[in-house]
Write an enzyme that holds these catalytic residues in place. Structure first.
Site, PDB file in Angstrom:
ATOM      1  CE  LYS A  45      14.878  18.855 -38.003  1.00 55.56           C
ATOM      2  NZ  LYS A  45      16.249  19.277 -38.385  1.00 55.56           N
ATOM      3  N   GLY A  46      11.577  20.690 -32.225  1.00 50.36           N
ATOM      4  CA  GLY A  46      11.896  21.133 -30.867  1.00 50.36           C
ATOM      5  C   GLY A  46      11.199  20.401 -29.741  1.00 50.36           C
ATOM      6  CD  GLU A 102       6.184  25.030 -30.493  1.00 52.47           C
ATOM      7  OE1 GLU A 102       6.783  23.958 -30.667  1.00 52.47           O
ATOM      8  OE2 GLU A 102       6.164  25.927 -31.360  1.00 52.47           O
ATOM      9  CG  ASP A 103      10.255  24.197 -29.018  1.00 52.86           C
ATOM     10  OD1 ASP A 103       9.267  24.874 -29.407  1.00 52.86           O
ATOM     11  OD2 ASP A 103      11.303  24.118 -29.680  1.00 52.86           O
ATOM     12  CG  ASP A 106      10.458  34.116 -29.060  1.00 53.80           C
ATOM     13  OD1 ASP A 106      10.393  34.963 -28.163  1.00 53.80           O
ATOM     14  OD2 ASP A 106      11.353  34.122 -29.922  1.00 53.80           O
ATOM     15  CE  LYS A 134      13.008  32.924 -25.769  1.00 49.28           C
ATOM     16  NZ  LYS A 134      13.855  33.281 -26.906  1.00 49.28           N
ATOM     17  CG  PHE A 155      18.327  31.865 -28.726  1.00 57.78           C
ATOM     18  CD1 PHE A 155      17.205  32.033 -29.518  1.00 57.78           C
ATOM     19  CD2 PHE A 155      19.122  30.746 -28.937  1.00 57.78           C
ATOM     20  CE1 PHE A 155      16.876  31.119 -30.504  1.00 57.78           C
ATOM     21  CE2 PHE A 155      18.799  29.823 -29.930  1.00 57.78           C
ATOM     22  CZ  PHE A 155      17.669  30.022 -30.707  1.00 57.78           C
ATOM     23  CB  VAL A 156      16.615  28.755 -23.788  1.00 58.94           C
ATOM     24  CG1 VAL A 156      16.638  29.783 -22.677  1.00 58.94           C
ATOM     25  CG2 VAL A 156      15.234  28.680 -24.421  1.00 58.94           C
ATOM     26  CG  ASP A 162      17.505  24.438 -33.320  1.00 57.77           C
ATOM     27  OD1 ASP A 162      16.384  24.856 -32.987  1.00 57.77           O
ATOM     28  OD2 ASP A 162      18.043  24.753 -34.407  1.00 57.77           O
ATOM     29  NE  ARG A 168      16.844  20.201 -33.489  1.00 61.03           N
ATOM     30  CZ  ARG A 168      15.965  21.194 -33.660  1.00 61.03           C
ATOM     31  NH1 ARG A 168      15.167  21.539 -32.692  1.00 61.03           N
ATOM     32  NH2 ARG A 168      15.911  21.833 -34.810  1.00 61.03           N
TER      33      ARG A 168
END
Ligand code: IMP
Length: 177
Positions: A45-46, A102-103, A106, A134, A155-156, A162, A168
């Site tokens: 969902k990001g 993509e959000d 990582d 990241k 962690f954002v 989320d 979100r």
């Protein structure tokens, strides 16, 4: 943390910073795909807010939008690299120019899985646009063709991202204090 507890959020990237960068990415993508039909594939969902803004920053009519859902097994803040497609694309991408939206990348494990999967469907091309990266946590080196921001190992949340399905809807990107 309980679901009713409210924690302080420290802003990392403001609404304006994000908006400006999304406009730049849109202009770059529009120039690179000029004269070609482009399928934006949002990873749910990001990426839902990023894709909504990015799509509007790419002028022209040759832009199609599709989504897929991924579930990555792990705890709330760490992915394990075991990925499941929970909702697939609605149309075949064979012969299409695909840009995955993509959000955040990582460890890179989720994107490695997805890009490999999409390539087996014989698209004309597959590239990746990620709002955030990241690099300090990379396990897999994933080439990001269009990158919004490089961020430190924090962690954002917000702007689609989320923590335990919350935050979100924040219009900016922040860090939980
Ligand atoms: P990777 O497989 O470790 O690259 O993780 C990618 C996915 O983990 C992203 O698509 C996010 O859903 C989630 N993720 C990784 N870091 C963060 C973060 O800082 N905030 C929220 N979600 C994150």
């Amino acid at each position: 943390m309980t679901m009713t507890e409210t924690r302080q959020v420290k802003e990392l990237l403001s609404r304006d910073q994000i908006a400006r960068r999304v406009q730049e990415l849109g202009a770059q993508i529009a120039a690179d795909y000029q004269g070609k039909e482009l399928v934006l594939v949002g990873v749910l969902k990001g990426s839902f807010l990023f894709l909504a803004d990015l799509a509007r920053a790419i002028p022209g009519t040759d832009v199609l939008v599709d989504f897929l859902g991924l579930a990555s097994y792990g705890d709330a803040t760490r992915s394990s690299g075991v990925v499941q497609i929970t909702a697939d694309l609605t149309k075949p991408i064979e012969g299409k120019h695909v840009l995955v939206v993509e959000d955040i990348v990582d460890t890179g494990l989720t994107m490695e899985y997805l890009l490999d999967n999409l390539k087996t469907r014989h698209p004309a091309s597959v590239k990746l646009c990620s709002l955030l990266h990241k690099p300090s946590r990379s396990v897999k080196q994933i080439p990001i063709d269009y990158l919004g921001f490089t961020i430190p190992d924090l962690f954002v949340i917000g702007y689609g991202l989320d923590y335990a399905q919350r935050y979100r809807n924040l219009p900016y990107i922040g860090v939980l204090e």
